[in-house]
Design a protein around this motif. Structure first.
Motif, short mmCIF file in Angstrom:
data_model
loop_
_atom_site.label_atom_id
_atom_site.label_comp_id
_atom_site.label_asym_id
_atom_site.label_seq_id
_atom_site.Cartn_x
_atom_site.Cartn_y
_atom_site.Cartn_z
N SER A 1 8.70 1.74 1.58
CA SER A 1 7.91 1.29 0.44
C SER A 1 8.69 1.38 -0.86
O SER A 1 8.51 0.56 -1.75
N SER A 2 9.56 2.37 -0.97
CA SER A 2 10.27 2.57 -2.24
C SER A 2 11.21 1.42 -2.56
O SER A 2 11.52 1.19 -3.72
N THR A 3 11.66 0.67 -1.54
CA THR A 3 12.54 -0.46 -1.82
C THR A 3 11.79 -1.61 -2.49
O THR A 3 12.41 -2.51 -3.02
N ARG A 4 10.48 -1.56 -2.48
CA ARG A 4 9.68 -2.63 -3.08
C ARG A 4 8.88 -2.14 -4.29
O ARG A 4 7.95 -2.80 -4.74
N GLU A 6 9.60 -1.86 -7.55
CA GLU A 6 9.61 -2.73 -8.74
C GLU A 6 8.72 -3.95 -8.53
O GLU A 6 7.98 -4.34 -9.43
N GLU A 7 8.79 -4.52 -7.35
CA GLU A 7 7.96 -5.68 -7.03
C GLU A 7 6.48 -5.33 -7.12
O GLU A 7 5.66 -6.08 -7.65
N MET A 8 6.11 -4.17 -6.61
CA MET A 8 4.70 -3.76 -6.59
C MET A 8 4.18 -3.43 -7.98
O MET A 8 2.98 -3.55 -8.23
N ALA A 16 -4.30 1.79 -3.45
CA ALA A 16 -4.70 1.71 -2.04
C ALA A 16 -4.36 0.35 -1.45
O ALA A 16 -3.87 0.27 -0.31
N ASP A 17 -4.58 -0.72 -2.23
CA ASP A 17 -4.24 -2.06 -1.75
C ASP A 17 -2.74 -2.22 -1.59
O ASP A 17 -2.26 -2.85 -0.63
N LYS A 18 -1.97 -1.68 -2.52
CA LYS A 18 -0.51 -1.75 -2.42
C LYS A 18 -0.01 -1.02 -1.17
O LYS A 18 0.84 -1.53 -0.44
N ILE A 19 -0.55 0.15 -0.93
CA ILE A 19 -0.15 0.94 0.24
C ILE A 19 -0.49 0.20 1.52
O ILE A 19 0.31 0.12 2.45
N ALA A 20 -1.69 -0.37 1.57
CA ALA A 20 -2.11 -1.13 2.76
C ALA A 20 -1.22 -2.34 2.97
O ALA A 20 -0.80 -2.63 4.10
#
Length: 143
Positions: A1-4, A6-8, A16-20
């Motif tokens: 997840s950490s590689t994305r 900046e995008e997130m 919660a939506d980002k994690i899902a």
């Protein structure tokens, strides 16, 4: 997840939506890699007993393809990824195989691949195929 990360930050979703979303993307990517790179090695990168990243390598008869390499944010910029890639380049040199990797144009690691002698050979608009060959005028991997 950490590689994305900046995008997130640019997406107006709840945490919660980002994690899902990222969990779904990781699952889809893992399934894709297992099918497309069925003989690849899926490696965990550890330092001092702590898991700090991953590296997926697909060795083919004529090339070594770096499918994916990622480090946790706190371990980036310390030369760890560079040393791992240099080890793969040394394997390419020893076996006479080219080494390839797809890299997003905006990925900061692209500068590392440029420094190590990878050359841009193709792109599909998002990902650039980069290639390293021992026979080209490229810097030798550091030992």
């Amino acid at each position: 997840s950490s590689t994305r990360e900046e995008e997130m930050k640019r997406v107006p979703w709840s945490e919660a939506d980002k994690i899902a979303f990222l969990a779904h993307q990781f699952h889809a990517q893992s399934e894709h890699y297992a099918i497309v790179y069925e003989n690849a090695e899926f490696l965990i990168i550890s330092k001092d007993g702590v898991d700090i990243g991953r590296m997926y390598i697909d060795r083919q008869p004529d090339e070594i393809h770096l499918v994916d390499i990622a480090l946790l944010p706190e371990y980036r910029g310390q030369g760890i990824g560079g040393k791992l890639v240099q080890q793969v380049l040394e394997e390419g040199r020893a076996t006479g195989k080219k080494v390839t990797i797809y890299v997003e144009n905006f990925n900061p690691a692209r500068h590392l691949y440029d420094r190590l002698g990878f050359r841009h050979v193709d792109d599909n608009g998002i990902y650039h195929l980069m290639e390293w060959r021992a026979t080209q005028d490229a810097p030798a991997p550091a030992k």
